[in-house]
Design a protein around this motif. Structure first.
Motif, PDB file in Angstrom:
ATOM      1  N   GLY A  31       0.811  -1.208   0.000  1.00 54.61           N
ATOM      2  CA  GLY A  31       0.000   0.000   0.000  1.00 54.61           C
ATOM      3  C   GLY A  31       0.848   1.264   0.000  1.00 54.61           C
ATOM      4  O   GLY A  31       0.526   2.237  -0.686  1.00 54.61           O
ATOM      5  N   ALA A  32       1.938   1.229   0.758  1.00 59.46           N
ATOM      6  CA  ALA A  32       2.805   2.414   0.821  1.00 59.46           C
ATOM      7  C   ALA A  32       3.466   2.687  -0.519  1.00 59.46           C
ATOM      8  O   ALA A  32       3.550   3.836  -0.959  1.00 59.46           O
ATOM      9  CB  ALA A  32       3.864   2.223   1.909  1.00 59.46           C
ATOM     10  N   ALA A  40       0.008   9.135   3.695  1.00 61.94           N
ATOM     11  CA  ALA A  40      -0.590   7.813   3.545  1.00 61.94           C
ATOM     12  C   ALA A  40      -2.071   7.874   3.891  1.00 61.94           C
ATOM     13  O   ALA A  40      -2.493   8.654   4.757  1.00 61.94           O
ATOM     14  CB  ALA A  40       0.113   6.810   4.454  1.00 61.94           C
ATOM     15  N   GLU A  41      -2.854   7.044   3.222  1.00 70.80           N
ATOM     16  CA  GLU A  41      -4.263   6.939   3.576  1.00 70.80           C
ATOM     17  C   GLU A  41      -4.381   6.450   5.020  1.00 70.80           C
ATOM     18  O   GLU A  41      -3.538   5.675   5.500  1.00 70.80           O
ATOM     19  CB  GLU A  41      -4.970   5.972   2.631  1.00 70.80           C
ATOM     20  CG  GLU A  41      -5.056   6.454   1.190  1.00 70.80           C
ATOM     21  CD  GLU A  41      -5.959   7.657   1.022  1.00 70.80           C
ATOM     22  OE1 GLU A  41      -7.084   7.652   1.558  1.00 70.80           O
ATOM     23  OE2 GLU A  41      -5.543   8.618   0.351  1.00 70.80           O
ATOM     24  N   PRO A  89       4.589   2.541   5.599  1.00 65.69           N
ATOM     25  CA  PRO A  89       3.712   3.691   5.323  1.00 65.69           C
ATOM     26  C   PRO A  89       4.125   4.910   6.133  1.00 65.69           C
ATOM     27  O   PRO A  89       4.768   4.794   7.183  1.00 65.69           O
ATOM     28  CB  PRO A  89       2.322   3.194   5.769  1.00 65.69           C
ATOM     29  CG  PRO A  89       2.453   1.730   5.950  1.00 65.69           C
ATOM     30  CD  PRO A  89       3.887   1.448   6.265  1.00 65.69           C
ATOM     31  N   GLY A  90       3.741   6.075   5.652  1.00 68.40           N
ATOM     32  CA  GLY A  90       3.925   7.283   6.432  1.00 68.40           C
ATOM     33  C   GLY A  90       2.987   7.289   7.623  1.00 68.40           C
ATOM     34  O   GLY A  90       1.916   6.671   7.602  1.00 68.40           O
ATOM     35  N   THR A 162      -6.338  22.110   3.430  1.00 67.77           N
ATOM     36  CA  THR A 162      -6.303  21.417   4.716  1.00 67.77           C
ATOM     37  C   THR A 162      -6.219  19.911   4.478  1.00 67.77           C
ATOM     38  O   THR A 162      -7.209  19.263   4.151  1.00 67.77           O
ATOM     39  CB  THR A 162      -7.543  21.774   5.550  1.00 67.77           C
ATOM     40  OG1 THR A 162      -7.732  23.191   5.533  1.00 67.77           O
ATOM     41  CG2 THR A 162      -7.386  21.296   6.970  1.00 67.77           C
ATOM     42  N   THR A 163      -5.034  19.376   4.662  1.00 68.33           N
ATOM     43  CA  THR A 163      -4.783  17.967   4.369  1.00 68.33           C
ATOM     44  C   THR A 163      -5.557  17.063   5.321  1.00 68.33           C
ATOM     45  O   THR A 163      -5.524  17.237   6.546  1.00 68.33           O
ATOM     46  CB  THR A 163      -3.276  17.665   4.486  1.00 68.33           C
ATOM     47  OG1 THR A 163      -2.567  18.503   3.583  1.00 68.33           O
ATOM     48  CG2 THR A 163      -2.988  16.213   4.160  1.00 68.33           C
ATOM     49  N   HIS A 164      -6.272  16.099   4.718  1.00 66.79           N
ATOM     50  CA  HIS A 164      -7.006  15.047   5.435  1.00 66.79           C
ATOM     51  C   HIS A 164      -8.063  15.602   6.381  1.00 66.79           C
ATOM     52  O   HIS A 164      -8.446  14.929   7.350  1.00 66.79           O
ATOM     53  CB  HIS A 164      -6.046  14.128   6.178  1.00 66.79           C
ATOM     54  CG  HIS A 164      -5.407  13.105   5.287  1.00 66.79           C
ATOM     55  ND1 HIS A 164      -4.809  11.962   5.759  1.00 66.79           N
ATOM     56  CD2 HIS A 164      -5.291  13.041   3.935  1.00 66.79           C
ATOM     57  CE1 HIS A 164      -4.342  11.237   4.747  1.00 66.79           C
ATOM     58  NE2 HIS A 164      -4.620  11.876   3.629  1.00 66.79           N
ATOM     59  N   ALA A 165      -8.574  16.794   6.104  1.00 66.98           N
ATOM     60  CA  ALA A 165      -9.671  17.314   6.929  1.00 66.98           C
ATOM     61  C   ALA A 165     -10.907  16.435   6.822  1.00 66.98           C
ATOM     62  O   ALA A 165     -11.724  16.397   7.750  1.00 66.98           O
ATOM     63  CB  ALA A 165     -10.014  18.747   6.508  1.00 66.98           C
ATOM     64  N   HIS A 166     -11.060  15.708   5.702  1.00 65.68           N
ATOM     65  CA  HIS A 166     -12.224  14.836   5.536  1.00 65.68           C
ATOM     66  C   HIS A 166     -12.110  13.578   6.389  1.00 65.68           C
ATOM     67  O   HIS A 166     -13.094  12.843   6.541  1.00 65.68           O
ATOM     68  CB  HIS A 166     -12.413  14.463   4.059  1.00 65.68           C
ATOM     69  CG  HIS A 166     -11.211  13.916   3.367  1.00 65.68           C
ATOM     70  ND1 HIS A 166      -9.999  14.555   3.351  1.00 65.68           N
ATOM     71  CD2 HIS A 166     -11.028  12.781   2.635  1.00 65.68           C
ATOM     72  CE1 HIS A 166      -9.123  13.853   2.649  1.00 65.68           C
ATOM     73  NE2 HIS A 166      -9.722  12.773   2.215  1.00 65.68           N
ATOM     74  N   PHE A 167     -10.944  13.315   6.941  1.00 64.01           N
ATOM     75  CA  PHE A 167     -10.771  12.194   7.865  1.00 64.01           C
ATOM     76  C   PHE A 167     -10.663  12.661   9.314  1.00 64.01           C
ATOM     77  O   PHE A 167     -10.910  11.895  10.240  1.00 64.01           O
ATOM     78  CB  PHE A 167      -9.492  11.411   7.532  1.00 64.01           C
ATOM     79  CG  PHE A 167      -9.472  10.780   6.169  1.00 64.01           C
ATOM     80  CD1 PHE A 167     -10.460   9.899   5.776  1.00 64.01           C
ATOM     81  CD2 PHE A 167      -8.447  11.065   5.272  1.00 64.01           C
ATOM     82  CE1 PHE A 167     -10.444   9.308   4.521  1.00 64.01           C
ATOM     83  CE2 PHE A 167      -8.411  10.483   4.016  1.00 64.01           C
ATOM     84  CZ  PHE A 167      -9.411   9.595   3.643  1.00 64.01           C
TER      85      PHE A 167
END
Length: 402
Positions: A31-32, A40-41, A89-90, A162-167
């Motif tokens: 995945g990474a 990373a997701e 992964p990150g 805004t990175t990953h604000a949806h998570f």
């Protein structure tokens, strides 16, 4: 300085390698390597986070008193390098590497006790609310306001990129608490619970079809005064501290060297169009070697900074130099990857993620499928965390004295 690892450091490296061989699952490695974005997701990053937390290695750059490992700067570097070589992964960097140092440096005892453990256990997933539509590189001009009403602040405004604000379920945010003073002096730093009325997240889809960043709108959002970090007006000082960690809190060279190593291996298999392997093409080999040397030079610079940190010195403006060089080098590496995979490197699957049973079948190799999305995504490297132009201004003023 001596760049040779000591016997103890070599033993530590072997311990890290053994741990990665045993505990880093194949699906996380796959995945990474199939992730074209910087972050990373969450399904990858948080699973790896839990594994490292169980090992006691997650807070490897945290102070021991807050749950850290107590590792030296060189040990941290070894760990990051071995993780990069193993295709780990990150991690969720926004909480672990950006907010956490702010909390243990500027936070109240109550804030440290509440938030730091929840960052380690992945109970809280953070995003960063700095940039605004009219305040990107010039953060001092931000307009998002916070007015105090009793024991709470009422926040209005918007943030962008805004990175990953949806998570995320929490946002650390710069707000203007005083418009009557000079711009830098009127900024404060708030911790905001995103699971409440008044917060809207709207996706921004990148060139490669990635949903990594967002717009965030705040309309009469309530924040307890207890979630103000530092004092009112300390936001500018805290932001500079945080950005220094963002630009220099991790080392970039290990990941770049790992990617270049994989490119060299693939170039030995890819055809050059004339009956030989691509690695036999003199022009390609020269460009690859130039990037490898640049990444090695970056590694030496990062190690010098680590040596200074180990002596108790602050990273300082050198972090801007690292960010400037690493950003441009990252883009050059991704451009060479496009060249490595030829026509297959031009494929652009916009379906995400690019790993797992539901991902699109690649044309040629999985590495070729990642080349174009990674190239397009890395255009942002010279912008986020302070654009190259901002970094050059910082270097000119603080290093060169211009």
């Amino acid at each position: 300085m001596d760049f040779q690892l000591s016997p103890a450091e070599l033993a530590f490296r072997d311990e890290v390698r053994a741990f990665l061989d045993e505990r880093l699952p194949d699906h996380l490695r796959a995945g990474a390597t199939a992730t074209p974005t910087v972050f990373a997701e969450p399904d990858l990053g948080r699973e790896w986070q839990r594994i490292l937390h169980e090992q006691g290695w997650l807070g490897y750059h945290w102070p021991v008193e807050h749950g850290g490992t107590g590792w030296s700067p060189v040990q941290r570097y070894i760990f990051e390098k071995e993780c990069a070589l193993a295709s780990a992964p990150g991690l969720p960097v926004l909480g672990l590497k950006l907010l956490a140092p702010v909390l243990w440096t500027f936070g109240t005892p109550e804030q440290k006790a509440h938030y730091l453990p929840r960052i380690l256990t992945a109970e809280d997933y953070w995003c960063q609310g700095f940039s605004e539509p009219g305040a990107g590189s010039d953060l001092a001009s931000l307009k998002t306001s916070a007015r105090r009403e009793g024991d709470r602040y009422i926040v209005n405004g918007s943030k962008i990129w805004t990175t990953h604000a949806h998570f995320a379920d929490h946002l650390f945010c710069l707000v203007r608490t005083d418009a009557a003073v000079k711009p830098q002096a009127g900024i404060s730093f708030l911790l905001i619970d995103m699971n409440q009325p008044g917060i809207t997240v709207r996706p921004i889809i990148g060139l490669a079809g990635d949903h990594e960043v967002n717009e965030v709108f705040l309309d009469e959002v309530e924040v307890p005064v207890s979630d103000l970090v530092g004092r009112e007006g300390d936001g500018w000082t805290i932001a500079k501290f945080l950005l220094e960690n963002e630009r220099g809190g991790s080392c970039f060279a290990p990941e770049l060297l790992a990617v270049l190593s994989r490119l060299r291996q693939d170039a030995a298999q890819e055809p050059d169009g004339y009956g030989d392997a691509l690695i036999q093409d003199a022009s390609f080999a020269q460009d690859l070697a130039r990037l490898e040397l640049s990444a090695q030079a970056l590694e030496m610079t990062e190690l010098r900074i680590l040596a200074e940190v180990a002596q108790g010195r602050k990273p300082g403006p050198q972090t801007s130099l690292i960010k400037l060089v690493a950003s441009s080098l990252r883009q050059d590496v991704d451009a060479l990857a496009m060249r490595t995979y030829g026509h297959a490197g031009l494929q652009l699957s916009t379906r995400r993620p690019l790993y797992g049973n539901d991902s699109d079948e690649p044309i040629g190799s999985k590495a070729a499928q990642i080349a174009a999305p990674a190239y397009l995504n890395s255009r942002a490297w010279t912008i986020f965390g302070g654009s190259n132009e901002v970094q050059m201004n910082i270097i000119a003023k603080t290093v060169l004295g211009l």
